[in-house]
Enzyme design. Structure first.
Site, PDB file in Angstrom:
ATOM      1  N   CYS A  13     -13.387  56.876 -62.541  1.00 38.98           N
ATOM      2  CA  CYS A  13     -11.776  58.159 -62.858  1.00 38.98           C
ATOM      3  C   CYS A  13     -11.307  57.553 -62.612  1.00 38.98           C
ATOM      4  O   CYS A  13     -10.119  58.024 -63.265  1.00 38.98           O
ATOM      5  CB  CYS A  13     -12.684  59.112 -61.411  1.00 38.98           C
ATOM      6  N   HIS A  39      -7.320  61.537 -57.170  1.00 38.47           N
ATOM      7  CA  HIS A  39      -6.506  60.127 -56.438  1.00 38.47           C
ATOM      8  C   HIS A  39      -5.854  60.202 -56.825  1.00 38.47           C
ATOM      9  O   HIS A  39      -5.123  60.962 -58.420  1.00 38.47           O
ATOM     10  CB  HIS A  39      -7.950  59.216 -57.797  1.00 38.47           C
TER      11      HIS A  39
END
Length: 329
Positions: A126, A234
């Protein structure tokens, strides 16, 4: 088009189903696959009830595409079985990413490498996906030499147990711990397990995967990955040294014209990417674009994305879309 979602009850699996529905993926049949303890349970998809099945049943049903998000061990054991049955597997785990015989794909960057012969396709980590999407146009134009990245990663990257730990701490409830320490009011410089070289597995993924995605060993990446008490999204502070100098307005223009990127960069109005705004979105957000004044040809950026969507589920579904659109399945 028969599609199997392996790991349908997990955090990423649930988002995959959401993304399949939102993007009107051309499904004729959907197989929802889960661990043995969940087999027989029901899940809703687009108003229709589906019964969860096991991996062997899914394999025998011969889907055209199987998207895997059930952990590395499951992928290592079952992806080759599906592939040898002629099923195209798109895998979201770390199992196949660095296997030299498998392609590591971010559709906007390197989907054109895919062929009908690719039966196991890996989707990157990710935190790698959001970084390389922003780096890709800049690397083409200015040629990267070195990347230094520090991540600020949400607890959803660890899984449902970690999200529960954070929620428990906020509510003042004692509960099961996903981390060795409290995460609320804290920051843990510890994503994944530590390796012999002192880096974590997450940090080494960030160091190695971009070179494979760009098919280029002429630059290097070093990383520090940190877990922070946000529930989703994130963030990354990225410092890039290029071989050639750049113009900041040209950098902003190139990024804003790159598919899948939204530039949010206006200090006058306090406009910059934040996880709270990236939540539930498929784009990668880039801001705080500025020159590193301590070193020639060096740029600083702040990159944010929803780690369960573009960082996982959406990237996998985009690979599947590319395969269908280009008659590769």
């Amino acid at each position: 088009m028969k599609v199997a979602v392996v790991g349908a009850t997990g955090m990423v699996g649930e988002v995959m189903l959401k993304v399949l529905a939102e993007r009107n993926f051309p499904l004729t049949e959907l197989l929802l696959v889960a661990s043995e303890r969940s087999v027989g349970k029901k899940l809703m998809f687009q108003g229709k009830e589906h019964t969860l099945i096991g991996l062997q049943t899914a394999l025998e049903a011969k889907p055209d595409i199987a998207v895997f998000s059930a952990g590395g061990d499951t992928s290592l054991e079952w992806a080759p079985k599906f592939a040898s049955a002629g099923i195209t597997v798109i895998d979201n785990s770390s199992a196949w990413r660095m296997d030299p015989s498998k392609k590591l794909i971010v559709p906007e960057i390197n989907a054109n490498e895919l062929t009908k012969e690719d039966k196991i396709i890996a989707s990157p980590n990710c935190s790698t996906i959001q970084m390389v999407l922003a780096l890709s146009p800049l690397h083409k134009k200015y040629k990267m030499k070195r990347v230094v990245v520090s991540t600020y990663q949400s607890v959803s990257g660890t899984g449902v147990k970690a999200v529960q730990q954070l929620e428990n701490e906020i509510a003042g409830v004692q509960g099961e711990m996903a981390y060795p320490y409290p995460i609320g009011k804290n920051a843990l410089p510890h994503c994944d397990v530590f390796l012999e070289n002192g880096y974590t597995k997450e940090e080494m993924k960030l160091a190695q995967e971009p070179l494979k995605i760009f098919n280029d060993n002429s630059f290097s990446v070093t990383a520090t990955a940190v877990r922070i008490p946000t529930s989703g999204g994130h963030s990354e502070s990225v410092n890039v040294e290029f071989e050639n100098d750049f113009d900041l307005s040209e950098v902003r223009k190139m990024l804003s014209e790159t598919k899948g990127i939204i530039v949010q960069d206006n200090p006058d109005t306090n406009t910059y990417p934040m996880p709270i705004y990236a939540n539930e979105k498929d784009e990668v957000f880039v801001g705080r674009i500025r020159r590193d004044e301590t070193q020639a040809n060096t740029l600083n950026m702040w990159i944010v994305a929803d780690n369960l969507r573009k960082g996982a589920a959406t990237n996998v579904i985009q690979i599947a879309e590319y395969l269908v659109e280009n008659s590769l399945v």
